[in-house]
Design an enzyme around this catalytic site. Structure first.
Site, mmCIF file in Angstrom:
data_model
loop_
_atom_site.group_PDB
_atom_site.id
_atom_site.type_symbol
_atom_site.label_atom_id
_atom_site.label_comp_id
_atom_site.label_asym_id
_atom_site.label_seq_id
_atom_site.Cartn_x
_atom_site.Cartn_y
_atom_site.Cartn_z
ATOM 1 N N ASP A 106 -1.394 -3.656 -1.201
ATOM 2 C CA ASP A 106 -0.221 -3.722 -0.330
ATOM 3 C C ASP A 106 -0.412 -4.749 0.796
ATOM 4 O O ASP A 106 -1.469 -5.385 0.896
ATOM 5 C CB ASP A 106 0.044 -2.301 0.215
ATOM 6 C CG ASP A 106 1.520 -1.985 0.280
ATOM 7 O OD1 ASP A 106 2.321 -2.904 0.536
ATOM 8 O OD2 ASP A 106 1.879 -0.808 0.093
ATOM 9 N N TRP A 130 5.643 -7.723 -1.517
ATOM 10 C CA TRP A 130 7.122 -7.646 -1.515
ATOM 11 C C TRP A 130 7.798 -9.023 -1.551
ATOM 12 O O TRP A 130 8.943 -9.178 -1.107
ATOM 13 C CB TRP A 130 7.629 -6.885 -0.288
ATOM 14 C CG TRP A 130 6.715 -5.812 0.219
ATOM 15 C CD1 TRP A 130 6.386 -4.673 -0.443
ATOM 16 C CD2 TRP A 130 6.004 -5.776 1.463
ATOM 17 N NE1 TRP A 130 5.534 -3.919 0.312
ATOM 18 C CE2 TRP A 130 5.274 -4.580 1.492
ATOM 19 C CE3 TRP A 130 5.922 -6.644 2.557
ATOM 20 C CZ2 TRP A 130 4.458 -4.224 2.567
ATOM 21 C CZ3 TRP A 130 5.113 -6.293 3.632
ATOM 22 C CH2 TRP A 130 4.391 -5.095 3.625
ATOM 23 N N GLY A 131 7.085 -10.038 -2.000
ATOM 24 C CA GLY A 131 7.674 -11.390 -2.010
ATOM 25 C C GLY A 131 7.593 -12.074 -0.655
ATOM 26 O O GLY A 131 8.039 -13.215 -0.496
ATOM 27 N N ASP A 185 10.937 -2.148 -1.362
ATOM 28 C CA ASP A 185 10.796 -0.867 -2.075
ATOM 29 C C ASP A 185 12.086 -0.400 -2.746
ATOM 30 O O ASP A 185 13.167 -0.517 -2.193
ATOM 31 C CB ASP A 185 10.365 0.224 -1.095
ATOM 32 C CG ASP A 185 8.923 0.054 -0.666
ATOM 33 O OD1 ASP A 185 8.369 -1.036 -0.908
ATOM 34 O OD2 ASP A 185 8.368 0.997 -0.090
HETATM 35 C C1 GAL Z 1 4.871 0.093 0.441
HETATM 36 C C2 GAL Z 1 4.917 -0.227 -1.051
HETATM 37 C C3 GAL Z 1 5.247 1.024 -1.807
HETATM 38 C C4 GAL Z 1 4.197 2.071 -1.524
HETATM 39 C C5 GAL Z 1 4.079 2.294 -0.031
HETATM 40 C C6 GAL Z 1 2.925 3.206 0.306
HETATM 41 O O1 GAL Z 1 4.568 -1.035 1.150
HETATM 42 O O2 GAL Z 1 5.880 -1.229 -1.258
HETATM 43 O O3 GAL Z 1 5.332 0.748 -3.184
HETATM 44 O O4 GAL Z 1 2.980 1.653 -2.072
HETATM 45 O O5 GAL Z 1 3.873 1.085 0.655
HETATM 46 O O6 GAL Z 1 2.796 3.423 1.680
#
Ligand code: GAL
Length: 395
Positions: free
Chosen positions: A126, A161-162, A183
């Site tokens: 992430d 996220w791009g 998301d």
């Molecule tokens: C976001 C991610 C999600 C999930 C989440 C967990 O940044 O895009 O898919 O992993 O964090 O906290």
């Protein structure tokens, strides 16, 4: 690991969020192995955020939360492997994960080693709380090279996220996929938004580093961590069909222990999965719309994308056996917005002058349509519905 088709599996986040534990993961592995999902290609069981303690141990290593995972992560990995499946985990390029557990920043090599020792096969990585002093490409390079030297084959699944032009540098990092969107949530608005937004990133999807359109919400039915209004069966079909036409990673996000038959039918549609997993992995292209000729398709030229009929994208994709996948997605809202258009065979490279025709088989209903005079007439398609065909070129 060299993986030339998009990864398929299940991830804890959409349904369970923070509320994860060994029991959930092990039982989901049982179901994936025994319910036919594995045979259809689903192979990774992935634990997302919130699995560790808030502090590292005295040697600077990550520690699995002993309440959630009383036997530790090696035990979970061994169990998943014993079912003939692969095991995935989650960390973050920042000092903290998105839910404020320790991230891998400045611990990349030690964490990669820990994951390898536990038997991890896949790492979702992430981008929350990343240091602004280090550009994204350097942060992902750190983990990319750390995994490559960890002593184990670990598939690297980037999740920035791009952001920060990920598409430009992600292939440098050794990542096998990159999250090209924010998301997903379990609602039609979310699914539709991702579809429309991702049309712009289609050309960056490619073998070895696939676009990840985020985890599937099929079958969540408004329950769970990212549950919102839920979607209709038709909308869940459109969602899954688009992910497959696009060639995205396919990570189930519903509670597979309680999957209903309709959901199972959607996410195990063999023809859709066959399109997603096509060995040649050609890029999809627009097969309908006046802009197909003499256009500037550069990503900077937003005119192309905003002019394109985003309410009913029609995509095509050449498959490894000479057939063509053709998918149309009626994203328009309002019950009266049926789509009853035509597709020119010319738009997929088969002009009428060739004397060839297309014979299209609907992947869902098995219905067959044959082109006439260079035109394919698509039956009425309701708003939010979609049709995907496999087209054969015939005499
Ligand atoms: C976001 C991610 C999600 C999930 C989440 C967990 O940044 O895009 O898919 O992993 O964090 O906290």
């Amino acid at each position: 690991m060299v993986k030339t088709v998009p990864a398929m599996g299940w991830n804890t986040w959409n349904t369970f969020g923070r509320d994860i534990n060994e029991e959930v993961v092990l039982r989901s592995a049982d179901v994936m192995a025994a319910s036919g999902l594995k045979e259809k290609g689903y192979e990774y069981i992935v634990i997302d955020d919130c699995w560790s303690l808030r502090e590292r141990d005295k040697d600077g290593k990550l520690v699995a939360d002993p309440v959630k995972f009383p036997h530790g992560m090696k035990y979970v990995a061994d169990y998943v492997h014993s079912k003939g499946l692969k095991f995935g985990m989650y960390s973050c390029a920042g000092a903290l994960t998105c839910d404020c557990y320790p991230g891998s920043y400045e611990h990349e090599f030690v964490d990669a080693k820990t994951f390898a020792e536990w038997g991890v096969d896949y790492l979702k990585y992430d981008y929350c709380f990343h240091s602004t002093g280090n550009p994204g490409h350097l942060l992902y390079k750190r983990m990319g090279i750390a995994l490559a030297n960890s002593g184990r084959d670990i598939l690297f699944s980037a999740c920035s996220w791009g952001a920060d032009d990920t598409r430009v540098w992600i292939k440098e990092t050794g990542a096998n996929s990159w999250r090209s969107t924010g998301d997903v949530f379990d609602s039609w608005e979310s699914v539709k938004g991702i579809i429309q937004y991702q049309l712009k990133y289609m050309e960056f999807n490619g073998q070895g580093c696939f676009n990840d359109l985020d985890m599937l919400v099929c079958g969540m039915n408004a329950k769970g961590n990212v549950g919102r209004t839920g979607c209709t069966t038709e909308e869940y079909f459109t969602h899954f069909a688009f992910w497959c036409m696009y060639g995205s990673t396919l990570m189930l996000g519903n509670d597979i222990r309680e999957m209903d038959e309709i959901t199972k039918e959607i996410v195990t549609n063999e023809k859709l999965i066959r399109i997603d997993q096509d060995s040649k992995y050609c890029q999809p292209f627009f097969a309908w719309g006046k802009l197909e000729k003499n256009i500037d398709r550069s990503i900077k030229n937003d005119t192309f994308y905003s002019n394109y009929p985003l309410s009913v994208p029609v995509l095509a994709r050449y498959l490894d056996d000479g057939t063509i996948a053709i998918g149309l997605f009626n994203l328009s809202d309002g019950k009266s917005n049926k789509w009853n258009g035509t597709i020119l065979t010319e738009s997929v490279g088969v002009p009428e002058s060739s004397g060839k025709k297309l014979r299209l088989t609907d992947v869902h209903t098995g219905e067959v349509i044959t082109s006439a005079n260079g035109v394919v007439r698509i039956p009425d398609t309701e708003a939010h519905a979609s049709r995907v065909y496999i087209a054969e070129v015939i005499d």
